[in-house]
Structures are given as C-alpha cells and as structure tokens.
Design an enzyme around this catalytic site. Structure first.
Site, short mmCIF file in Angstrom:
data_model
loop_
_atom_site.label_atom_id
_atom_site.label_comp_id
_atom_site.label_asym_id
_atom_site.label_seq_id
_atom_site.Cartn_x
_atom_site.Cartn_y
_atom_site.Cartn_z
N LYS A 91 0.86 -1.18 0.00
CA LYS A 91 0.00 0.00 0.00
C LYS A 91 0.89 1.23 0.00
O LYS A 91 1.75 1.37 0.88
CB LYS A 91 -0.91 -0.02 1.24
N LEU A 346 -9.96 -3.02 19.70
CA LEU A 346 -11.29 -2.42 19.70
C LEU A 346 -11.81 -2.18 21.11
O LEU A 346 -12.65 -1.31 21.33
CB LEU A 346 -12.25 -3.32 18.92
N ILE A 359 -5.21 -0.93 13.43
CA ILE A 359 -4.14 -1.90 13.71
C ILE A 359 -2.92 -1.15 14.24
O ILE A 359 -2.22 -1.62 15.13
CB ILE A 359 -3.85 -2.75 12.45
C1 FAD Z 1 -15.78 -1.82 9.43
C2 FAD Z 1 -14.38 -1.93 9.96
C3 FAD Z 1 -13.30 -1.78 9.09
C4 FAD Z 1 -12.00 -1.82 9.58
N1 FAD Z 1 -10.95 -1.63 8.73
C5 FAD Z 1 -9.69 -1.53 9.23
C6 FAD Z 1 -8.58 -1.24 8.41
O1 FAD Z 1 -8.67 -1.14 7.20
N2 FAD Z 1 -7.36 -1.13 8.99
C7 FAD Z 1 -7.19 -1.28 10.33
O2 FAD Z 1 -6.07 -1.10 10.83
N3 FAD Z 1 -8.21 -1.61 11.12
C8 FAD Z 1 -9.45 -1.72 10.62
N4 FAD Z 1 -10.49 -2.05 11.44
C9 FAD Z 1 -10.23 -2.38 12.83
C10 FAD Z 1 -9.74 -3.80 12.96
O3 FAD Z 1 -10.70 -4.69 12.45
C11 FAD Z 1 -9.51 -4.11 14.44
O4 FAD Z 1 -8.71 -3.12 14.99
C12 FAD Z 1 -8.80 -5.41 14.59
O5 FAD Z 1 -9.47 -6.43 13.92
C13 FAD Z 1 -8.67 -5.76 16.04
O6 FAD Z 1 -9.83 -6.29 16.55
P1 FAD Z 1 -9.75 -6.91 18.02
O7 FAD Z 1 -8.74 -7.99 18.01
O8 FAD Z 1 -9.58 -5.79 18.98
O9 FAD Z 1 -11.22 -7.47 18.25
P2 FAD Z 1 -11.98 -8.78 17.63
O10 FAD Z 1 -11.54 -9.07 16.25
O11 FAD Z 1 -13.42 -8.50 17.85
O12 FAD Z 1 -11.54 -9.99 18.56
C14 FAD Z 1 -12.11 -10.14 19.83
C15 FAD Z 1 -11.66 -11.48 20.42
O13 FAD Z 1 -12.17 -11.57 21.74
C16 FAD Z 1 -12.73 -12.86 21.94
N5 FAD Z 1 -13.79 -12.77 22.94
C17 FAD Z 1 -14.76 -11.84 23.04
N6 FAD Z 1 -15.57 -12.13 24.09
C18 FAD Z 1 -15.09 -13.25 24.65
C19 FAD Z 1 -15.50 -14.07 25.73
N7 FAD Z 1 -16.59 -13.79 26.46
N8 FAD Z 1 -14.77 -15.16 26.00
C20 FAD Z 1 -13.66 -15.49 25.29
N9 FAD Z 1 -13.23 -14.74 24.24
C21 FAD Z 1 -13.94 -13.66 23.93
C22 FAD Z 1 -13.26 -13.23 20.55
O14 FAD Z 1 -13.40 -14.62 20.44
C23 FAD Z 1 -12.13 -12.71 19.67
O15 FAD Z 1 -11.11 -13.66 19.59
C24 FAD Z 1 -11.79 -2.04 10.95
C25 FAD Z 1 -12.87 -2.25 11.80
C26 FAD Z 1 -14.16 -2.18 11.32
C27 FAD Z 1 -15.30 -2.39 12.26
#
Ligand code: FAD
Length: 526
Positions: A91, A346, A359
């Site tokens: 990119k 998140l 990210i």
């Molecule tokens: C529409 C959209 C577009 C995006 N585009 C981009 C982009 O282009 N570039 C970028 O940098 N970021 C982007 N993001 C952000 C990116 O998707 C997130 O920052 C990244 O995926 C990190 O997510 P996470 O790991 O915090 O949460 P999640 O992916 O939601 O993971 C949460 C984890 O917690 C676990 N969990 C939750 N509750 C429990 C429970 N009770 N017991 C056990 N485990 C549990 C789940 O199983 C999972 O493993 C975007 C987000 C959205 C919404």
C-alpha cells in the site's frame, strides 16, 4: 466446580508480573501475544491467550500504515513470508474520490513531498513556484504517489538513493490470516492458547483488581496482568471495571459499515481507494486473492438497505459473500489501563477506518506497554503515563480524521452539510487556521501523521492558504524552480522504471503460489 487449569501456576516473584492473560484472539490478541512472547517471555512469565470460537472476531481490517513494518521487523518477520501467508499486497497511500467536491480526486501518499531545502518545507517552495508557473500537482513530487499512479512498486534497498529511497509503504492483508500467522509464532515461543467463552470475571475484594477469568466450562484462569483484547464489548475494561467511554460520534458520525469481498478484476493496485458517498464512504482494498470492500455510513442519515444498495452498485468484481453489516461506536475508552487490565484493540476504542489506523493503535498500545511494563504492585505512575500517551494518540488521529469531513465543499446531502458546518475540536480549528494563513503545519511531539499527510489532505480538499511562508523567499527563485522541475522528472522516471506490483510480488517470492486455494472464509463475512 471451578478448577485451576493445569500449567497456570504462578511464575515470576512477589514483585514481578508472572502471569499475563490475554483475553481475545483477534488481531489485537495475537499481535500482543507475539510481541510479549518475543520480549517478555524470558522463562519467568506465563502468557495465555483465551479466545472463543463461538464468539469469533470482527473479521475486517485490512489496510495499514508504514509503522507496521517496524512491528514486523521487531518480531523478525520476513516480509515476503508474511505477504505470502496473509495474501498481502503493498500500500503506497490512499486515493480519495469525491471528498472535497463530487468529481475531485487526490492522493494521500506515504512519505514526503519533494525535499526540504535549508530546512524550508518543500510544500512552501512548491506553493511559491505555483504563483509563477504550473509545477503540477504536489503528488508529482512524491515517490509513493507516482509509483501508485502507475500501479508499480519496488522495495527500496537499504542503501537506496533518492528518489527510490523516498518510497514509503505499508500493506494490505487479510487480518484473519495475519492473526493466524502471529499465533503460530507466539505458540512456538511458548504462548498457551485456551479456547473457551469467558462467563465470569473474578475480582479481588481489597484492590478491585481482576484475579481470574472463568470459562463456561468452569475452568479458572488466574493472572497478575490482564490484556483486554475482547473487541468492542470490552469484557474486562468496561463490563467488569467500567472504565468509561468518551463518545466522539458528534465529530465522526459514521457508526455502521457493510462489508463485502469481491473477486479481483485486475491485478491488485498498490493503494487503498476511499470514495465518498451521500452519507459516508466506501473502501476498496486489493489483496492477492480478492478485494475487500465496505461502505461506512451514518445510520442517522442512511438506513442499511440504502447503504447496501449503494455498495452493490459500486463494486467492480463478482461478490464472494453476502453483505455483512457491522455496527460500531466512535470514541475512546476513558482509561485504557485500569487496575491490572490494559485494553488493546477495539476494546480500547474505535475510530473509523478512513486512514487505516486501528491496527496501528494496537501496535502503539503494545509498544507503549512494553516501554512501561509494570512490576507488582502496579505503580499508578506507569499506568497514568500509559493512559496519557494513549489519550494523546487517539486525539491526534481523531483530529486528522475529522479534517477529511470538515474540509469538504460538498453540500449535496444533509450528512455533508452537517459535517461541513459542525463545530470541531479547538486543536483542529487552530491547525486549519494556521494553514489558511501561511500554509504552516506544526506537528505535536510523537504525533502519528506527519506534515506531508496534513498537506496532502488540506490541499487535496481545496483548503488553499492565503500565501506561503515568507521564509521561502530567502531562497533564489530561479535555482529553486530548476530543482523543482528536476525533482519532478526524477520521480516520474524512477516510477516508470519500477515493475508492476504483481510482478514485484512474484519476483520477490511474496505471491502465494496458488492464491485460489486459500480458504476465502478468513476475514470474509460469514
Ligand atoms: C468496518 C471496519 C473496518 C475496519 N478496517 C480496518 C482497516 O482497514 N485497517 C485497520 O487497521 N483496522 C481496521 N479495522 C479495525 C480492525 O478490524 C480491528 O482493529 C482489529 O481487527 C482488532 O480487533 P480486536 O482484536 O480488537 O477485536 P476482535 O476481532 O473482535 O476480537 C475479539 C476477540 O475476543 C474474543 N472474545 C470476546 N468475548 C469473549 C469471551 N466472552 N470469552 C472469550 N473470548 C472472547 C473473541 O473470540 C475474539 O477472539 C476495521 C474495523 C471495522 C469495524
């Protein structure tokens, strides 16, 4: 009956954090696990990731910014191996379409514009030159922008010289595959993965710290430090500790997205495209094996049906899955670190993906935590420093995103009229006013987006300054004009000599051998 899971016995000492429990196995959880296992797992710490197959991950998030290169190299990740594993592409920046006015198009590239001369920013010299000749668009003075415009790429060698050394890049990748890739590395380094859904969070009576998480199976996982990577729900930081949320939706009113992958119709382009629509915008992120698309919009101004219709009408390739809606709240957790819980990803907040920063915010939180890793008991000094830093980083990114909306001349829909007229944070107001006078941009210490990023968006969205910085007049106009036109030729020529991005990926062994054999379910709406 509750039982202590085998292998979770305390390590470390009375003054050392011995047990780190990472709650969540999305991008945030596995990035944290990979980094902690590399830097903290010196045989004295037990690192556990708890993730729930039943809950799953957000499954989008595919575009990044250049500091990801530092994160990968911190973990000794080979870039070509990483690109193969994640079906990644390069990119070089983001093309913005229809943002200033309908029909406008500009590029926010990675890297610098031209070269500063005697400390005078290049854009000032370009603005001065524009008064007497037509030096072309400022993007013509950026290596990454010129390569992107021609769909080309080359990785600058360590000893590369200008203009190729000025090529700055990040990646598009399948975030689900990236998490899997990091998981393998983390597990190799001794991280333990525990599958299961957390049903209960136990707290210590006296301190209020989290003592353990308890799975639906009854298994109890105790820890000294908990990293909340549980996604939007903020299982520990919010649901258990109530750290609070600062809502920024009045400045960034988009609160929903419809995501949908499509088949590639051309060789992948080395840039993200962001196309503004009546109540939001659409992303296009080309990977090796598919293109990620999504329509981000404000539910106050548009319903899901219209948002889906607009997305479907603006796709280039055949759909590979059903449209998938995702809701989100824009803002930040008031305390990213509370008690012995640190939120990453998140769970620490969310800013729409307009500049692909989520990210990066995970990476930023991990680096900050490594720099401030606590002992036992946790000192409020380290915790407060972490919270101060995260707050500043979130606010800097927030202001930069708001700029894209505020600096519009569109008035064709209530959404655009709202964002154009809305009051904005004073910090951003000041920046725009400074720019409007003499095109000056001052960067806060540690701020993510550098001066060229602000210049790209301000000029790209038609915010023209009244004049340039008079200090530019200290340089001879003819000589600077000669240097400027030489630079322009050099960038154009250097870009034309590069291979196409696909050729480059294939030549360097970064193209997955048979991308079509990759499961399309990773990172794809189900
Ligand atoms: C529409 C959209 C577009 C995006 N585009 C981009 C982009 O282009 N570039 C970028 O940098 N970021 C982007 N993001 C952000 C990116 O998707 C997130 O920052 C990244 O995926 C990190 O997510 P996470 O790991 O915090 O949460 P999640 O992916 O939601 O993971 C949460 C984890 O917690 C676990 N969990 C939750 N509750 C429990 C429970 N009770 N017991 C056990 N485990 C549990 C789940 O199983 C999972 O493993 C975007 C987000 C959205 C919404």
């Amino acid at each position: 009956m509750m039982q202590e899971a085998p292998g979770y016995g305390a390590k470390g000492s009375d003054t050392e954090v011995g047990r780190v429990v990472i709650v969540g196995g999305g991008t945030a959880g596995w990035m944290a696990a990979a980094a902690f296992s590399r830097f903290l797992n010196n045989g004295r710490r037990k690192i556990t990731v708890v993730e729930s197959d039943a809950i799953g991950t957000v499954g989008v998030g595919e575009a990044t910014i250049p500091p990801i290169i530092t994160f990968n190299s911190m973990l000794d990740i080979d870039e070509n191996e990483f690109l193969r594993a994640t079906r990644g592409t390069f990119k070089l920046g983001i093309e913005f379409v229809n943002w200033g006015r309908i029909g406008d198009r500009y590029f926010h590239p990675f890297g610098n514009f031209g070269q500063d001369i005697h400390g005078i920013p290049f854009h000032q010299l370009w603005l001065r030159e524009r008064r007497r000749s037509d030096p072309g668009s400022i993007a013509e003075y950026c290596m990454s922008a010129m390569a992107a415009a021609q769909g080309r790429f080359g990785r600058p060698a360590r000893d590369a010289r200008p203009p190729l050394s000025a090529l700055s890049y990040a990646f598009h990748f399948d975030a689900g595959l990236y998490a899997q890739f990091l998981r393998k590395r983390a597990e190799r380094e001794g991280v333990k993965r525990q599958e299961g859904t957390i049903a209960n969070v136990e707290r210590e009576g006296e301190t209020g710290d989290v003592a353990a998480v308890v799975l639906e199976s009854g298994e109890r996982i105790a820890g000294d430090l908990f990293i909340d990577c549980s996604g939007f729900r903020g299982l520990l930081i919010e649901q258990a500790l109530g750290a609070g949320f600062e809502d920024w939706s009045h400045w960034l009113p988009c609160d929903r997205a419809i995501a949908m992958p499509t088949a590639n119709v051309t060789s992948p382009q080395p840039f993200t495209r962001s196309t503004a629509h009546p109540a939001g915008w659409q992303w296009r992120i080309p990977l090796q094996h598919r293109t990620g698309n999504g329509h981000v919009y404000s539910s106050h101004y548009m319903d899901d049906d219209d948002a889906t219709r607009i997305l479907l009408a603006n796709l280039e390739g055949q759909a590979l899955a059903e449209p998938r809606p995702i809701g989100f709240a824009t803002g930040r957790r008031k305390l990213a670190w509370s008690h012995n819980v640190i939120a990453l990803g998140l769970s620490s907040g969310f800013l729409e993906p307009l500049e692909s920063t989520s990210i990066h915010l995970i990476q930023n939180g991990i680096s900050r935590l490594l720099a401030l890793f606590p002992g036992k008991p946790i000192s409020p000094v380290e915790r407060d420093e972490f919270n101060r830093g995260m707050q500043a980083t979130y606010e800097d990114v927030r202001d930069f995103l708001i700029l894209h909306y505020k600096a519009t001349q569109r008035d064709d829909t209530p959404f655009w009229r709202y964002v154009r007229d809305m009051p904005i944070p004073e910090t951003l107001e000041r920046r725009i006013e400074l720019w409007k006078l003499h095109a000056r941009v001052f960067r806060n210490e540690g701020e993510l987006f550098a001066v060229p990023s602000w210049v790209a968006v301000l000029l790209g969205q038609n915010i023209q300054p009244l004049g340039y910085d008079p200090i530019a007049d200290s340089l001879d106009e003819e000589r600077v004009a000669g240097a400027i036109s030489q630079l322009r030729r050099d960038y154009r020529q250097a870009a034309a000599n590069l291979p196409s991005q696909e050729q480059f990926l294939r030549m360097s062994g970064a193209w997955a051998d048979d991308p079509s054999s990759v499961s399309l379910t990773a990172g794809v709406p189900s």
